[in-house]
Design a protein around this motif. Structure first.
Motif, PDB file in Angstrom:
ATOM      1  N   ALA A   1      18.259   8.178  17.163  1.00 38.45           N
ATOM      2  CA  ALA A   1      19.403   7.308  16.914  1.00 38.45           C
ATOM      3  C   ALA A   1      20.648   7.829  17.614  1.00 38.45           C
ATOM      4  N   HIS A   2      20.888   9.123  17.501  1.00 44.37           N
ATOM      5  CA  HIS A   2      22.163   9.689  17.944  1.00 44.37           C
ATOM      6  C   HIS A   2      21.964  10.792  18.966  1.00 44.37           C
ATOM      7  N   ARG A   3      22.924  10.866  19.896  1.00 45.16           N
ATOM      8  CA  ARG A   3      22.975  12.014  20.776  1.00 45.16           C
ATOM      9  C   ARG A   3      23.140  13.251  19.895  1.00 45.16           C
ATOM     10  N   ASP A   4      22.316  14.184  20.091  1.00 41.82           N
ATOM     11  CA  ASP A   4      22.169  15.495  19.421  1.00 41.82           C
ATOM     12  C   ASP A   4      21.067  15.501  18.353  1.00 41.82           C
ATOM     13  N   ASP A   5      20.475  14.343  18.022  1.00 40.91           N
ATOM     14  CA  ASP A   5      19.347  14.327  17.080  1.00 40.91           C
ATOM     15  C   ASP A   5      18.141  15.059  17.666  1.00 40.91           C
ATOM     16  N   VAL A   6      17.819  14.749  18.914  1.00 37.77           N
ATOM     17  CA  VAL A   6      16.658  15.378  19.549  1.00 37.77           C
ATOM     18  C   VAL A   6      16.856  16.889  19.634  1.00 37.77           C
TER      19      VAL A   6
ATOM     20  N   ASP B   1      20.323   5.223  10.008  1.00 34.96           N
ATOM     21  CA  ASP B   1      20.018   5.123  11.439  1.00 34.96           C
ATOM     22  C   ASP B   1      18.732   5.883  11.778  1.00 34.96           C
ATOM     23  N   HIS B   2      18.513   7.013  11.117  1.00 35.90           N
ATOM     24  CA  HIS B   2      17.335   7.831  11.434  1.00 35.90           C
ATOM     25  C   HIS B   2      16.053   7.139  10.987  1.00 35.90           C
ATOM     26  N   TYR B   3      16.002   6.748   9.708  1.00 35.34           N
ATOM     27  CA  TYR B   3      14.729   6.167   9.250  1.00 35.34           C
ATOM     28  C   TYR B   3      14.509   4.763   9.816  1.00 35.34           C
TER      29      TYR B   3
END
Ligand SMILES: [Zn+2]
Length: 247
Positions: free
Chosen positions: A18-23, A119-121
């Motif tokens: 979902a977001h930049r920095d999640d990975v 956003d994640h799930y």
């Protein structure tokens, strides 16, 4: 509309988040492992970070590019889904399917399907259904996006989920590089007063990153690891080659 394209070529493994920095937080070490094995890795961020407490979307684009360089991914791009309001809509499935047809990954990594942040799930379900849609021959996408393509394997990065992983990946040789990629997000982790009650201080990032990776490493008898869940059962061809000691 995609931004920040690093290269127009295909990838073997694509992490969608979902977001930049999640990975960087959940599977950056695994991307480093795969890259070191000779595979082409990529990252698709669904949002651009315009709603974050700290920093602008432009700040985060710059930081994401730096983190991509540190993680040695072949490709990174961001879609334009609204930050904080990722929804599983037909329009969004088509946007992701277009990227999947262009990049043609064999393996897709998604966030785990339960968690605190919607956003994640939501990305877990949205990403899965986009993978399905990308393989449909009659999908409403113009041929310029590429031929139908369905990833072979879908994995869920479960580092922040309260769930027993199906397997872990040994990231021990890459733990420092993984941390460096996370710290590339200076607008999120640098020392600053804005949102200080909400964000982890930079001093704690190293401790938290290493102890979490150590926890998952201990589950499999290695130093540092990242956890994943797969829905399918695993197939074994030789019991003699099974890793992880039982007693
Ligand atoms: Zn996130």
């Amino acid at each position: 509309m995609a931004t920040g394209d690093l290269s127009p070529t295909t990838v073997d493994i694509l992490a969608i988040a979902a977001h930049r920095d999640d990975v960087e937080q959940t599977c950056g070490g695994t991307l480093l492992v795969q890259q070191s094995l000779g595979w082409r890795t990529g990252i698709l961020d669904l949002t651009q970070g315009e709603s974050g407490t700290r920093g602008t979307a432009e700040d985060r684009a710059r930081e994401a590019a730096e983190a991509a360089r540190i993680l040695r991914v072949s490709h990174r791009e961001a879609l334009d889904l609204p930050d904080g309001n990722v929804e599983n809509t037909r329009e969004n499935r088509l946007k992701i399917a277009a990227v999947l047809r262009r990049l043609r990954p064999r393996v897709v990594i998604l966030p785990y399907w339960q968690g605190r942040h919607p956003d994640h799930y939501t990305t877990a379900t949205l990403g899965y259904e986009a993978c399905f849609a990308a393989g449909l021959s009659k999908l409403d996408l113009s041929p310029e996006h590429g031929a139908p393509h369905r990833p072979y394997k879908i994995l869920y990065a479960s580092l922040y989920a309260d769930v027993r992983p199906t397997f872990v990946v040994d990231i021990t040789p890459h733990i420092e590089t993984r941390l460096a990629a996370l710290l590339a997000y200076r607008s999120q982790y640098g020392k600053q007063p804005t949102g200080s009650g909400l964000f982890v201080p930079e001093d704690d990032i190293r401790d938290r990153t290493f102890s979490t990776a150590r926890h998952y490493g201990l589950l499999a008898g290695v130093r540092y690891a990242e956890p994943f869940v797969q829905r399918e059962v695993s197939l074994v061809s030789d019991l003699m080659m099974l890793p992880v000691q039982s007693i």
